[in-house]
Design an enzyme around this catalytic site. Structure first.
Site, short mmCIF file in Angstrom:
data_model
loop_
_atom_site.label_atom_id
_atom_site.label_comp_id
_atom_site.label_asym_id
_atom_site.label_seq_id
_atom_site.Cartn_x
_atom_site.Cartn_y
_atom_site.Cartn_z
N SER A 39 0.83 -1.21 0.00
CA SER A 39 0.00 0.00 0.00
C SER A 39 0.87 1.26 0.00
O SER A 39 1.72 1.42 -0.86
CB SER A 39 -0.97 -0.05 1.19
N ASP A 171 -5.89 -3.56 -2.52
CA ASP A 171 -4.88 -3.13 -1.55
C ASP A 171 -4.09 -4.31 -0.96
O ASP A 171 -4.66 -5.26 -0.45
CB ASP A 171 -5.61 -2.38 -0.44
#
Length: 276
Positions: A39, A171
């Site tokens: 991320s 993600d």
């Protein structure tokens, strides 16, 4: 001297504290032989692996968020589809008209010096994303760089999932918010920077988006805690960023300063590990 590899964790805006860690490494005169990132850790790791100095990266981040109007223009330019404010009243239920395109988002916010491909980086980089339907992590280490970072940062409800080779990617923090196990065998010492944290105490019920943000934060913190029960890096760095929210990017200066508070600890502990 021993070698070390560096894992950079997720955490949204709290991940800007990674910059202070880079500064500590620069002050020590050492660099990792490999980096992994999930991320925001993937984005920060790409900039560092590209050879951008911590000072230049700090300046870039602060300049990017300093002008709120310019920041809003960047965000609107990264929309996943054409958008008009009036569409908020007539879009189908479940459609988010302000959903961001991860690839456009990276293009808008990454420093220009970050190259197009993994092979052009000065330090090998592993970028972690999550295969939504395959229910497993996906590790990028070659090919185009920005789509990989975009996939790793595709926070549900904020950035649109990425399609790659028949898979739908979201993600990286959904599966591995602190990807230090990816670095096993790549260096003598593995260092991990954990910017996950439990939601702040509050007696108020959060509004809709704050509730989503707090839930994502809680999930990341719980995943990291569970992972650390099974295996730990040689050095675990935890900047004191718990007071900041997932999207507190306008607090960039304060977040980086929070990371500065542990720079001496980082230098002391890493020096000891590398000298053993």
């Amino acid at each position: 001297m021993k070698t070390f590899a560096l894992a950079l964790g997720a955490g949204g805006a709290r991940g800007l504290a990674h910059i202070a860690v880079f500064e500590a490494l620069e002050e020590l005169g050492v660099k990792p032989v490999a980096i992994s990132g999930s991320s925001i850790g993937a984005l920060m790791g790409a900039a560092y692996a590209a050879g951008i100095s911590p000072r230049a990266l700090r300046r870039h981040v602060i300049a990017t968020v300093h002008d709120r109007a310019a920041l809003l223009r960047r965000l609107l330019g990264a929309r996943a589809a054409g958008f008009a404010w009036s569409s908020l009243l007539k879009v189908p239920f479940g459609h988010n008209p302000v959903l961001l395109d991860p690839d456009k988002f990276c293009a808008a916010f990454l420093p220009e010096a970050v190259p197009e491909t993994f092979s052009e980086l000065q330090i090998p980089l592993l970028v972690i994303a999550s295969d939504l339907f395959g229910q497993q992590e996906v590790v990028f280490s070659d090919g185009p760089l920005r789509p990989a970072i975009g996939a790793s940062m595709a926070i549900p409800g904020l950035l649109r999932p990425m399609e790659h080779e028949g898979r739908v990617l979201v993600d990286g923090a959904a599966i591995d918010p602190l990807p230090f196990t990816q670095l096993a065998g790549r260096a003598d010492v593995v260092v991990a920077v954990d910017c996950s944290t439990a939601p702040r105490d509050s007696i108020a019920v959060p509004e809709a988006f704050d509730s989503v943000s707090a839930t994502i934060t809680l999930m990341g913190h719980a995943l990291v805690a569970e992972k650390l029960k099974r295996v730990r890096p040689d050095l675990l760095i935890r900047p004191n960023v718990g007071i900041f929210r997932l999207l507190d990017f306008l607090q960039a200066i304060a977040i980086i300063r929070a990371g500065e508070a542990i720079k001496d600890d980082i230098k002391r502990d890493l020096t000891a590990l590398l000298a053993d």
